[in-house]
Design a protein around this motif. Sequence first.
Motif: not given
Length: 261
Positions: A90-101
Amino acid sequence: MTEAPLLLRADDQGVVTLTLNRPQSRNGLSLGLLQVLREALAEIDADPDARVVVIAGAGPAFCAGHDLKELRAKNYDPSYVDELFAVCAEVMQAIVNLSKPVIARVHGVATAAGAQLVASADLAFASEDARFATPGVNIGLFCSTPMVALSRNVGKKHAMQMLLSGDLIDAPTAKNFGLVNEIVPPSELEATTLAFARKIAAKSPLTLAIGKKAFYRQAELPLADAYAFTREVMAENLKARDAREGIGAFLDKRQPVWTGT
């Protein structure tokens, strides 16, 4: 005595630095640390003042991956293992899906799930002393989940070289593989990363969010579908106030004023 927080947050002109704060374990990704990191990313995603995220590590290393001592202490309990790997994913996907770089600021070692963190970030700046590895094969536990991020960021043969050998690679090799963007002296790592993060933070937040989401989506599509998708994205982007403000500012030779709309 009060225990030190597992994760530190510092805000600076739209740049949020999240520092993994388990230096005694080389910032091993315990279940607790992963949980607070997941929460912090969700908060940042909803924070309009946060424009760019930097992930760093306290102490002598960036991140040595999962906390193997915790795994053994839990006696490899299946329910704990399932939760650990689920939250990590979930954390790794949250990084990719985050709306900020998201930028990884790497010093010391980034191994196993630590290398996965680097690969999951949009950008990575590394100090000259940084070392990277997916060494699970050496201890009988293949780095299967780190492989997901790694194989999406470096060439297949480079990924397999790291996964099958388990060897540490130095920063220049990591840059050659495409795992990191820039290498700087250790004394310059924090300032260099912050300066680049501030540069990104000065852009339209709406445009950054649109662009990041589209980048990862189009990469999954066949060529013709990718062009069809991004054509629609650009047409929709052009309806935004920030796009018209940016074009007007460029043509009028002035600085744009972003509203995020």
